[in-house]
Enzyme design. Structure first.
Site, short mmCIF file in Angstrom:
data_model
loop_
_atom_site.label_atom_id
_atom_site.label_comp_id
_atom_site.label_asym_id
_atom_site.label_seq_id
_atom_site.Cartn_x
_atom_site.Cartn_y
_atom_site.Cartn_z
CG ASP A 26 -1.68 1.20 1.47
OD1 ASP A 26 -1.81 2.00 0.51
OD2 ASP A 26 -2.18 1.39 2.59
CG ASN A 28 -2.79 5.22 -1.69
OD1 ASN A 28 -2.77 4.10 -1.17
ND2 ASN A 28 -3.79 5.65 -2.43
CG ASP A 30 -5.79 3.21 0.11
OD1 ASP A 30 -4.92 2.31 0.28
OD2 ASP A 30 -6.34 3.39 -0.99
CG ASP A 34 -1.03 1.54 -3.96
OD1 ASP A 34 0.17 1.34 -4.23
OD2 ASP A 34 -1.41 2.09 -2.89
CG ASP A 210 -12.39 -14.99 -13.46
OD1 ASP A 210 -11.64 -15.38 -12.56
OD2 ASP A 210 -13.62 -14.81 -13.31
CG HIS A 337 -7.08 -15.12 -6.13
ND1 HIS A 337 -6.57 -15.75 -7.26
CD2 HIS A 337 -8.34 -14.75 -6.45
CE1 HIS A 337 -7.50 -15.76 -8.20
NE2 HIS A 337 -8.57 -15.16 -7.75
CG ASP A 338 -9.99 -18.20 -6.32
OD1 ASP A 338 -10.36 -17.13 -5.79
OD2 ASP A 338 -9.97 -18.38 -7.55
#
Ligand code: GLC
Length: 544
Positions: A26, A28, A30, A34, A210, A337-338
């Site tokens: 990250d 920035n 938040d 990113d 996908d 990621h699954d």
């Protein structure tokens, strides 16, 4: 050392590293990763020296504008970057900076469904006679008002949602915020091919596509038959799990679309098409095309769910090797990621090392999931912090959040991922399991992965060579998987002991070889090839 073989394509020779952008870095503050964060870490991935991992390509999960109902797999604009991830200019800089380092950039392409906030769907649902009505799959209710067929959503509940305003149901096999495009409509196909052109023209090197097996559904949308082997403990709302996927996926006509994707990719130079495809081997293989005219790499997830046993792993590899036609290049995936983290799934750090060595030394393109090079384990997500719709709808044990926790860079409060609380909790082990700590520890998982990547990069036999399994006789205990990789006079042997006990593997081979790398990173001596001694969960790469 053998020279890098230039006759292979980059996507055959190289290692793909999957980045889940929300969770990488990250920049920035938040709490969400990113694109600039990824740029900052490109040298970590490959700075041209062995101090870096040595990644050849990165695959980025979606960074498009999205309401995040499925964390970016619900796309509201295919040709832009969500402000939370940056801008198109950041993306261009990412491609430029990656290419400077010899890293290819593969992006996610989500063709089966859009977000319900995509302008196409907003138009489509606005009235029955809107020109985009047929861009999605709308059907009348059954006479009793129920959905048009019995299909279920992968994330629980029915695959249909009723739209009060226009009196019809629309289809979604994921959450209801992911309406499915109608790929039988030629306008949809053209618009979605334009999306590919948009990114190809911007210089991306390929796509991870996908759920491409879902693009075409049965023309008559027939009911799926019940699954006789459905687990009895499925949650009430898991309609999908109780049915066989006969009519909702893998229809013959889908191959025509994939051929068009391939034709488009081939009109550019050396771009790659990778597809997310499940299903039985014989049907999966068809996605390479009759003569290699479909996907370069249908993702091969077969090793991921094998039991922890050398026999199961070898059988899985041998079956694939035996079934692939000569033009089809193999590939292997052990985490994404699954799925739960591989270190958790396979039972621990020692097993994760051994699995990593197998992944990087089999014949074919390996894909490594971010954080697996540190041995990251499943995160513990308190129920009230679950974000993933699959976990929210189907129960906490099904949440995919466990594999999406922030990358662990250092021991500062949020693991160096962010200065503020991240969108998912950082794993409790981050103070010791992080890039800085593991870089300082010579035998860490990270340094092991670096050696593994570079050993592979430098070896023509490992990148390209034939795979020859070695039959073992009378080894005690017999839980070793041993294979040779041979190319152009270079021969390597890989010996993997899946047992938690020492083993002497009797190979029937003769002569001696020198250890190039042990999973334990503490030996490099010459060994007798006829009886290879391995410690618990030890793997060796040996130069013959
Ligand atoms: C794929 C993605 C997964 C997503 C789903 C719907 O399986 O890998 O993360 O939820 O498709 O797009």
């Amino acid at each position: 050392m053998a020279q890098e073989n230039k006759s292979l394509h980059w996507w055959q020779r190289g290692v793909v590293y999957q980045i889940y952008p929300r969770s990488f870095l990250d920049s920035n503050n938040d709490g969400i990763g990113d694109l600039n964060g990824i740029i900052q870490k490109l040298d970590y991935l490959n700075d041209g020296t062995e101090k870096s991992l040595g990644v050849d390509a990165i695959w980025l999960s979606p960074f498009y504008p999205s309401p995040m109902a499925d964390f970016g797999y619900d796309v509201a604009d295919y040709c832009n970057v969500d402000p939370m991830f940056g801008t198109l200019a950041d993306f261009d800089r990412l491609v430029e900076e990656a290419h400077k380092r010899g890293i290819k950039v593969i992006i996610d392409y989500v063709p089966n469904h859009t977000s319900d906030q995509h302008p196409w769907f907003i138009e489509s649902r606005s009235s029955r006679d809107n020109p985009k009505r047929d861009w999605y799959i709308w059907r009348d209710p059954k006479p009793d008002g129920s959905p048009p067929n019995n299909w279920g959503s992968f994330f629980g509940g029915p695959a249909w949602t009723f739209d009060e305003a226009t009196g019809q149901y629309y289809m979604h096999q994921f959450v209801k915020e992911q309406p499915e495009l109608n790929w039988r409509n030629p306008e949809v196909k053209e618009a979605m091919l334009d999306v590919l052109r948009f990114w190809l023209d911007r210089g991306v090197d390929g796509f991870r596509m996908d759920v491409v097996g879902l693009l075409i559904k049965d023309k008559d949308l027939r009911d799926n038959p019940p699954n006789p082997n459905a687990r009895p403990d499925l949650p009430e709302n898991d309609i999908y799990g109780r049915l066989l996927s006969v009519y909702n996926e893998d229809q013959d006509e889908v191959h025509d679309i994939i051929k068009e994707f391939r034709k488009l990719l081939d009109s550019y130079d050396d771009r790659v098409g990778i597809g997310e495809l499940w299903g039985p081997l014989d049907r999966w293989i068809r996605y390479y095309g009759e003569n290699g005219n479909e996907l370069h790499l249908p993702f091969n997830f077969r090793l991921m769910w094998q039991p922890w046993s050398s026999k199961a792993m070898r059988a899985c590899v041998d079956e694939l090797e035996g079934a692939l036609p000569p033009f089809a290049w193999p590939n292997y995936v052990l985490g994404n990621h699954d799925q739960p983290r591989l270190a958790t799934r396979f039972g621990g750090q020692a097993q994760a090392r051994l699995a990593g060595m197998m992944l990087l030394t089999l014949r074919g393109t390996p894909t490594v999931y971010y954080g697996d090079e540190l041995g990251m384990e499943n995160g513990v997500i308190p129920p009230e912090k679950i974000q993933d719709p699959q976990g929210i709808n189907l129960g906490p044990e099904r949440t995919r959040d466990v594999a999406r926790t922030p990358m662990q860079w250092d021991s500062s409060p949020y693991a160096g991922f962010s200065q503020v609380e991240p969108w998912l909790p950082v794993s409790a082990d981050y103070q010791t399991r992080n890039v800085v700590a593991q870089s300082q520890e010579p035998n860490s998982m990270l340094n092991f992965y670096r050696r593994l990547f570079w050993t592979r990069r430098r070896s023509q036999a490992l990148c390209e060579g034939a795979y020859k399994p070695v039959d073992l006789s009378g080894s005690e205990p017999d839980d070793c998987f041993i294979y040779l990789r041979e190319q152009g006079g270079e021969r390597k042997l890989v010996a993997l002991n899946f047992a938690g006990q020492p083993c002497k593997a009797l190979t029937g081979l003769t002569g001696r070889g020198r250890i190039v790398l042990s999973t334990h990173m503490d030996r490099d001596e010459e060994i007798d090839l006829s009886a290879i001694e391995l410690r618990p969960y030890e793997g060796l790469i040996v130069d013959l």
